[in-house]
Design a protein around this motif. Structure first.
Motif, short mmCIF file in Angstrom:
data_model
loop_
_atom_site.label_atom_id
_atom_site.label_comp_id
_atom_site.label_asym_id
_atom_site.label_seq_id
_atom_site.Cartn_x
_atom_site.Cartn_y
_atom_site.Cartn_z
N SER A 2 0.83 -1.20 0.00
CA SER A 2 0.00 0.00 0.00
C SER A 2 0.87 1.25 0.00
O SER A 2 2.05 1.22 0.32
N ARG A 3 0.23 2.36 -0.35
CA ARG A 3 0.91 3.65 -0.29
C ARG A 3 1.04 4.04 1.18
O ARG A 3 0.09 3.91 1.95
N CYS A 44 -5.43 13.38 -1.51
CA CYS A 44 -5.80 12.58 -2.67
C CYS A 44 -6.75 13.41 -3.53
O CYS A 44 -7.81 13.82 -3.07
N ASP A 45 -6.35 13.66 -4.77
CA ASP A 45 -7.19 14.44 -5.70
C ASP A 45 -7.71 15.73 -5.08
O ASP A 45 -8.90 16.02 -5.08
N TRP A 87 0.43 4.42 7.64
CA TRP A 87 -0.63 4.18 6.68
C TRP A 87 -1.92 3.84 7.42
O TRP A 87 -1.92 3.59 8.62
N GLN A 137 -12.00 9.39 1.17
CA GLN A 137 -11.21 9.23 -0.05
C GLN A 137 -9.71 9.28 0.27
O GLN A 137 -8.93 8.46 -0.22
N VAL A 138 -9.31 10.25 1.09
CA VAL A 138 -7.90 10.37 1.45
C VAL A 138 -7.45 9.14 2.24
O VAL A 138 -6.40 8.55 1.95
N SER A 141 -6.99 6.11 0.11
CA SER A 141 -5.80 6.15 -0.75
C SER A 141 -4.55 5.66 -0.02
O SER A 141 -3.55 5.36 -0.64
N LEU A 142 -4.62 5.58 1.30
CA LEU A 142 -3.49 5.13 2.11
C LEU A 142 -3.80 3.83 2.85
O LEU A 142 -3.13 3.47 3.80
#
Length: 151
Positions: A2-3, A44-45, A87, A137-138, A141-142
């Motif tokens: 994962s990121r 994220c975005d 994370w 969403q953020v 992303s992690l």
């Protein structure tokens, strides 16, 4: 894999014990500082998480609900910051869990691993609040696997 966010946290003279190792309680303070950095840097975005510093301090409280840590190697007092990889390992309706690994430096063996439970609070009511779509969403992303503890 994962990121993850790779966070550098400086050590202080007062973090060390008489043996030159970073005290176990001081390690938890390093994790606390890493959480502040995590919330400031996660995005994220164009979506972000509530910042835990500056003008936003206290406006969107996030409470620590629990923490577990497993020490594997001692950290030494050095001028170089320690590296904390952090994370998300769980996302709930109003909460999340962060996993982390601590290393003396980026390529060093893992010195400690742990988990932090966090709940997002409504500052007016003092009760948990649901995550916003942007926060979710953020965090997503992690998202990765929970760190493995030996017990």
């Amino acid at each position: 894999m994962s990121r993850r966010l790779h966070l550098s946290v400086p050590l202080r003279w007062s973090d060390a014990d008489a043996y030159g190792h970073i005290n176990n309680v001081a390690v938890l303070a390093l994790v606390e500082q890493a959480r502040v950095l995590f919330f400031a840097q996660a995005e994220c975005d164009d979506e972000t998480l509530p910042r835990l510093d500056g003008e936003n301090l206290g406006r969107s409280p996030i409470f620590l609900t629990g923490q577990r840590i497993e020490y594997r190697l001692p950290l030494r007092l050095e001028l170089e910051p320690v590296r904390i990889d952090m994370w998300v390992s769980h996302i709930g309706a109003a909460d999340c869990e962060l996993s982390y690994q601590i290393r003396q430096q980026a390529e060093s063996p893992i010195a400690a691993v742990g988990l932090n439970g966090l709940v997002f609070m409504n500052p007016e009511t003092g009760h948990p609040r649901r995550l916003t779509g942007g926060e979710r969403q953020v965090l997503a992303s992690l998202l990765g696997e929970q760190v493995r503890l030996r017990r």
